[in-house]
Write a protein that holds these residues in place. Sequence first.
Motif, PDB file in Angstrom:
ATOM      1  N   GLU A 152      -4.466  -4.909  -1.796  1.00 45.30           N
ATOM      2  CA  GLU A 152      -5.828  -5.397  -1.555  1.00 45.30           C
ATOM      3  C   GLU A 152      -5.858  -6.916  -1.499  1.00 45.30           C
ATOM      4  OE1 GLU A 152     -10.291  -4.119  -2.460  1.00 45.30           O
ATOM      5  OE2 GLU A 152      -8.820  -3.611  -3.996  1.00 45.30           O
TER       6      GLU A 152
ATOM      7  N   LEU B 154      -1.743  -0.906  -5.247  1.00 46.71           N
ATOM      8  CA  LEU B 154      -3.038  -1.112  -4.610  1.00 46.71           C
ATOM      9  C   LEU B 154      -3.596  -2.513  -4.859  1.00 46.71           C
ATOM     10  CD1 LEU B 154      -4.754   2.346  -5.166  1.00 46.71           C
ATOM     11  CD2 LEU B 154      -3.232   1.591  -3.324  1.00 46.71           C
ATOM     12  N   GLU B 155      -3.360  -3.047  -6.036  1.00 51.44           N
ATOM     13  CA  GLU B 155      -3.866  -4.389  -6.334  1.00 51.44           C
ATOM     14  C   GLU B 155      -3.226  -5.428  -5.423  1.00 51.44           C
ATOM     15  OE1 GLU B 155      -4.291  -7.483 -10.123  1.00 51.44           O
ATOM     16  OE2 GLU B 155      -3.398  -5.499 -10.403  1.00 51.44           O
TER      17      GLU B 155
ATOM     18  N   TYR C  29      -7.458  -2.594   6.905  1.00 48.34           N
ATOM     19  CA  TYR C  29      -8.135  -2.706   5.610  1.00 48.34           C
ATOM     20  C   TYR C  29      -9.078  -1.517   5.408  1.00 48.34           C
ATOM     21  CZ  TYR C  29     -10.586  -4.857   1.655  1.00 48.34           C
ATOM     22  OH  TYR C  29     -11.126  -5.120   0.414  1.00 48.34           O
TER      23      TYR C  29
ATOM     24  N   GLN D  42       0.827  -1.210   0.000  1.00 50.00           N
ATOM     25  CA  GLN D  42       0.000   0.000   0.000  1.00 50.00           C
ATOM     26  C   GLN D  42       0.860   1.258   0.000  1.00 50.00           C
ATOM     27  OE1 GLN D  42      -2.842   0.246   3.193  1.00 50.00           O
ATOM     28  NE2 GLN D  42      -3.398   2.356   2.715  1.00 50.00           N
TER      29      GLN D  42
ATOM     30  N   LYS E 247      -8.739   4.570  -0.975  1.00 53.03           N
ATOM     31  CA  LYS E 247      -9.332   4.336  -2.294  1.00 53.03           C
ATOM     32  C   LYS E 247     -10.640   5.103  -2.497  1.00 53.03           C
ATOM     33  CE  LYS E 247      -9.618   0.342  -4.098  1.00 53.03           C
ATOM     34  NZ  LYS E 247     -10.027  -1.064  -4.313  1.00 53.03           N
TER      35      LYS E 247
ATOM     36  N   LEU F 169      -9.165   1.137   2.350  1.00 51.85           N
ATOM     37  CA  LEU F 169     -10.370   1.449   1.592  1.00 51.85           C
ATOM     38  C   LEU F 169     -10.653   2.952   1.587  1.00 51.85           C
ATOM     39  CD1 LEU F 169     -12.605  -1.497   2.851  1.00 51.85           C
ATOM     40  CD2 LEU F 169     -11.681  -1.224   0.529  1.00 51.85           C
TER      41      LEU F 169
ATOM     42  N   TYR G 169      -4.546  -7.840   1.994  1.00 49.21           N
ATOM     43  CA  TYR G 169      -5.510  -7.614   3.071  1.00 49.21           C
ATOM     44  C   TYR G 169      -6.640  -8.642   3.031  1.00 49.21           C
ATOM     45  CZ  TYR G 169      -3.401  -3.043   4.058  1.00 49.21           C
ATOM     46  OH  TYR G 169      -2.546  -2.031   4.411  1.00 49.21           O
ATOM     47  N   GLU G 170      -7.143  -8.914   1.830  1.00 47.86           N
ATOM     48  CA  GLU G 170      -8.250  -9.868   1.703  1.00 47.86           C
ATOM     49  C   GLU G 170      -7.801 -11.280   2.073  1.00 47.86           C
ATOM     50  OE1 GLU G 170      -9.622  -9.282  -2.271  1.00 47.86           O
ATOM     51  OE2 GLU G 170     -10.870  -7.546  -1.742  1.00 47.86           O
TER      52      GLU G 170
END
Length: 344
Positions: free
Chosen positions: A181, A177-178, A212, A172, A219, A216, A184-185
């Motif tokens: 994410e 960002l991809e 997370y 991050q 984003k 977000l 985090y997921e």
Amino acid sequence: MLRCFQKLFIGVPKYQYFRNCGITASATKTHLKQLPKCLKKIALPYHENSTVIFRIWGISILTWLGFTSEDEGKESELIMTLKRAVLCMKREQYNTAEQLLHIALKIAQEQQNEQGIVYCFDLMANLAFDQQILDKAEKLFVTVLQILLSKGTKQDDLKVIHISLKLARIAQLRADLEKAELGYEWCLEKIKNQRNDDLDTEILSGVIQDWYAQFLLDKGDNQKALFYLKEAYRVCEKTMGANNEKSMLLLNDLGITSFRAGDIANAEIFLNEGIKIGQKVDDQTHVGVLHANLGLVLLHKGIVEKAKTLCKEAWSLGKKNMNNETMEQANYCFEQIKMNLGNK
């Protein structure tokens, strides 16, 4: 082998999420000709190391580093060196901490203490992250992860999850960002089936959701961020009670995120509750920021006199606690009030 090392990896550093990010709002004709641009997220000192692991989430690494009845002889030297390094990291004495960690690593290697070696690498990684040396931090975290997995540690082990969380944060910070994410997921998925196993699991779950949510917010996904912030707050209340610094910070974030999502009523509720808690905590360094934020929310509603009062309280608290961030936000609040009055 030191039994106390087995829990050292559970701790997760208290990352700053650039909590001073701006909140843009569209103009409204009802009350204001120009809305306040920004409610302030609290920019916590960047103590991203394992020394203040969960300082505001309620876990002390120094407790984990405490002696057991079996910690005698050669192993006590390693424990003491690590404790000194941890204290230096907490005090931001980074050069001294680095030296002590290399000494500790040498001791661990001489003792063939595998857990001690891995933990030294983990602390070194956190120390590098503290100083925003992201390449070094990433390499060290990956090294620790590889060692753990090679020793048969499962992917859903808390040690693996918390290191993966740090790697997601590094992604991050690099604006990948991809990758962030996905990280985090992945952490959320792995912690899901363990959440109620024990206190450490529950707290780690809360931290993942907090981090997370901050991602977000970066984003601009306010609604999804609200969901995870509420979950983090629920965990915080469950594990630490309501009246603590972490609860106050989360309520500030909830207030800001609600404001950004256009839910002004809940923004006011969250910030009022955060201020009440802030009056009870020992460290009131950041409480004034909530006063200024609430002042801006009330200004948005057209309640100018109350907004003035809150901005004054924020400035006084900032001065009392020698917190420039609070005073800056209070001054911003004053500027917005003057701008509003001037445009009427």
